[in-house]
Design an enzyme around this catalytic site. Structure first.
Site, mmCIF file in Angstrom:
data_model
loop_
_atom_site.group_PDB
_atom_site.id
_atom_site.type_symbol
_atom_site.label_atom_id
_atom_site.label_comp_id
_atom_site.label_asym_id
_atom_site.label_seq_id
_atom_site.Cartn_x
_atom_site.Cartn_y
_atom_site.Cartn_z
ATOM 1 N N SER A 1 3.138 19.335 80.145
ATOM 2 C CA SER A 1 2.091 20.088 80.926
ATOM 3 C C SER A 1 0.965 19.416 81.842
ATOM 4 O O SER A 1 0.719 17.973 81.364
ATOM 5 C CB SER A 1 1.349 20.902 79.959
ATOM 6 O OG SER A 1 -0.033 21.173 80.396
ATOM 7 N N LYS A 2 0.715 19.595 82.861
ATOM 8 C CA LYS A 2 -0.193 18.856 83.592
ATOM 9 C C LYS A 2 -1.560 18.704 82.851
ATOM 10 O O LYS A 2 -2.614 17.766 83.123
ATOM 11 C CB LYS A 2 -0.735 19.469 85.011
ATOM 12 C CG LYS A 2 -0.392 21.140 85.017
ATOM 13 C CD LYS A 2 -0.466 21.419 86.385
ATOM 14 C CE LYS A 2 0.469 22.424 87.067
ATOM 15 N NZ LYS A 2 0.689 22.680 88.357
ATOM 16 N N ARG A 3 -1.977 19.581 81.754
ATOM 17 C CA ARG A 3 -3.120 19.309 80.940
ATOM 18 C C ARG A 3 -3.093 18.157 80.028
ATOM 19 O O ARG A 3 -4.154 17.613 79.750
ATOM 20 C CB ARG A 3 -3.175 20.505 79.961
ATOM 21 C CG ARG A 3 -3.754 21.760 80.641
ATOM 22 C CD ARG A 3 -3.726 22.896 80.009
ATOM 23 N NE ARG A 3 -2.809 23.636 79.268
ATOM 24 C CZ ARG A 3 -1.722 24.296 79.630
ATOM 25 N NH1 ARG A 3 -2.042 24.832 80.902
ATOM 26 N NH2 ARG A 3 -0.761 24.674 79.269
ATOM 27 N N GLU A 4 -1.831 17.491 80.083
ATOM 28 C CA GLU A 4 -1.906 16.127 79.092
ATOM 29 C C GLU A 4 -2.807 15.032 79.835
ATOM 30 O O GLU A 4 -3.492 14.137 78.924
ATOM 31 C CB GLU A 4 -0.598 15.578 79.120
ATOM 32 C CG GLU A 4 0.357 16.382 78.078
ATOM 33 C CD GLU A 4 1.854 15.647 77.939
ATOM 34 O OE1 GLU A 4 1.725 14.501 77.872
ATOM 35 O OE2 GLU A 4 2.740 16.175 78.222
#
Length: 551
Positions: A255-258
């Site tokens: 996920s881009k949240r990483e």
RNA sequence: GCCCCCUUCGUCUAGUGGCCUAGGAUAUCAGGUUCUCAUCCUGGAGACAGGGGUUCGACUCCCCUAGGGGGUACCA
């Protein structure tokens, strides 16, 4: 006659293109190319709240970098446009009205909060939530009245009460029981269509034949299929292929949240950092930074990147552009992505674009999720760096240098070409840059790596050897790569030591580190004057420390 | 909770009932080449989630269990 294959990639413009999206685009593109069909890029910008203005542009840049060209879509044109859903409102309105008139859709006026209560009730009874269709459908007047009263007005599809069987190219027949598909919303209260509606209309109007997407869409499919049949009863259904999902090697879903997560962890872990400076680096207020650290908000990616760079924290690559900035080659990315959930059936792995196209087949998609293994990507990149023609590698290297604003970018093609050749075996473009960067720094700007100094200069009389090397270099008149090699080799022989013992001190003196291009070429390229100046700097800087260190 | 999907070396995967003593790649380990970093060469170790069936025979087919993933929005 077999109908021409049409595939599409339909991202929502909410951010950068990430590896999952790139893989979806790639599979659609490969299938179109394999079959001589058409690949469409369609921008699904129906959510006013989430769209960002630059995202569509960035996604297109990233696709182009990968070498994925769309035949129809923004900037490419085509007969079935416009290709931005926000510009197709009148089309959707027409079909909504049709459905409303045929009583296959109806208005409803619940607020989000009211629906939430119903959902909670259903769960409490261990039931799946299904919207209860009213016996009487409200009329247009009711909708007007509700609007006047300030209630939200949405439109729901009256889904048929019968089992739906989805034929999936990857998973076979999947049956959804009658009543499983609820009456989902097809038009939001702001008048925009929902994803589930717009994509059905557009896929039909754009003549899409194959829908290749991630399995997160599998549960949407029966609803979309029912909608298709209500809207276009005479048109054959498109073929569905639901690909496995790519998960992260850092745990959990990719996920881009990483990236923000990694940054947050890094900030929390280190005690002695000046948070005001960090906020400044990201060009945000201290309050905004605190809110981020507490996990309440997440700043935009460029801000995250800027703060990470300031702190020297390496963030995991998620977006395609991250891989570009880390020095990966598009050839390697495409090859690696293609092999995540697909394989050609023989033992081939390293393949170029044409080979991928030739071998690609929807029948060979794998069912299980796969982990994104950066180590293997690195191996692929190493392989492709060796494989791509010299001119391509040079071109990639130049655009990389520009992207990361490297001082090496000032070099001309001839020099860069020599550098690249000397780096055969390098794993990434970043490795090449790192090895030649010292050539483009001023003599006084060399930063000495502490470990290198300790290990190479302070041990085995490194500084003493360096002084001898200096004298020998000073006495030479032609500083060619060959002459330098001869000199260093005979010196090593004379002193009865390995070449490394005489070469390493010289390397540290001119580069500041133990990592560089081959030392002979390095010295030749730098030139006698610069080399001697750097040696002098080194001897001056560390000559006096020598006794203290040895004690 | 409900619905859907998945399960072979650490990882990506080959395998469509006998070709499997389960193949390849990567990672890892051991050794070799090398002026640094890499590369490169040789070799080793390493997997069918568990339990029931079906069958002369099951990694392959069926069922159950467990585990993983996805969905459950006026996001896409």
């Amino acid at each position: 006659m077999q109908e021409k294959v049409v595939t599409r990639f339909a991202p929502s413009p909410t951010g950068y293109l990430h590896v999952g999206g790139a893989r979806t685009a790639l599979f659609n593109w490969l299938w179109a190319r394999r079959t001589g069909g058409t690949f469409i890029l369609r921008i699904e910008d129906t959510d006013q709240k989430r769209n960002t203005p630059t995202a569509a542009r960035q996604v297109m840049d990233d696709l182009r970098w990968l070498g994925i060209q769309w035949d129809e879509g923004p900037e490419a044109g085509g007969d079935n446009g416009p290709y931005l859903q926000s510009q197709r409102r009148d089309i959707y309105d027409k079909y909504i009205k049709e459905l409303l008139d045929r009583r296959q859709a109806y208005y409803c006026f619940e607020t989000a909060e009211e629906l939430d209560v119903l959902r909670k009730q259903a769960e409490a009874q261990k039931q799946g939530f299904v919207y209860r269709r009213p016996a009487e459908f409200p009329g247009t007047e009711d909708a007007e009245k509700a609007r006047a009263e300030g209630r939200p007005v949405t439109v729901r599809f009256a889904a048929p009460h019968e089992p739906v069987v989805v034929q999936d190219l990857v998973r076979g027949a999947i049956t959804f029981a009658a009543g499983e598909i609820g009456d989902f919303i097809i038009q939001k209260s702001d008048g925009f269509p929902t994803y589930n509606f717009a994509c059905v209309v557009d896929d039909r109007l754009m003549n899409v034949t194959h829908i290749i997407r991630g399995q997160e869409h599998l549960n949407n499919t029966p609803g979309q299929q029912a909608l298709w049949q209500a809207l276009f009863p005479d048109a054959p259904l498109p073929k569905y292929a639901h690909m496995s999902v790519t998960v992260s090697d850092t745990g959990g879903k990719l996920s881009k949240r990483e990236r923000p997560k990694t940054l947050r962890t890094a900030i929390k872990a280190s005690q002695e950092i000046d948070l005001d400076r960090v906020a400044e680096a990201g060009d945000i207020t201290r309050g905004e930074l605190d809110s981020f650290i507490k996990g309440k908000t997440t700043p935009d990616m460029p801000i995250v990147d800027a703060m990470a760079q300031y702190l020297g924290v390496a963030l995991p690559e998620i977006n395609i552009v991250d891989f570009f900035k880390s020095g990966y080659l598009p050839e390697a990315m495409v090859n690696f992505l293609a092999l995540l959930g697909w394989n050609p059936g023989d033992n081939r792995e390293i393949m170029v674009l044409d080979e991928l196209i030739e071998a690609f087949d929807l029948g060979r998609l794998t069912k299980a999720n796969s982990l994104f293994d950066r180590q293997k990507l690195l191996a692929f990149n190493t392989e492709h760096a060796r494989l791509v023609p010299g001119e391509s590698l040079l071109r990639h290297f130049k655009s990389y240098l520009e992207e990361v604003e490297s001082p090496v970018a000032v070099a001309d093609d001839q020099l860069l070409s020599r550098i690249v050749k000397l780096c055969e075996g390098a794993r990434t473009l970043a490795d090449i840059e790192r090895k030649c960067r010292f050539l483009f720094l001023d003599n006084d700007d060399i930063e000495y790596d502490r470990k290198a100094v300790r290990k190479v200069l302070f041990k085995n009389d490194g500084l003493g050897v360096l002084a001898i090397v200096r004298d020998k270099l000073a006495a030479m008149n032609g500083l060619t790569e060959q002459a330098i090699e001869n000199m260093l080799r005979s010196l090593a022989e004379e002193k009865q030591v390995g070449l490394g013992k005489v070469a390493q001190p010289l390397r540290v003196a001119v580069c500041g580190t133990t990592i560089s291009l081959p030392i002979f070429d390095s010295v030749e390229m730098l030139g006698k004057e610069n080399v001697l100046a750097r040696i002098e700097n080194t001897l001056r800087e560390f000559g006096s420390h020598i006794n203290g260190e040895q004690a």
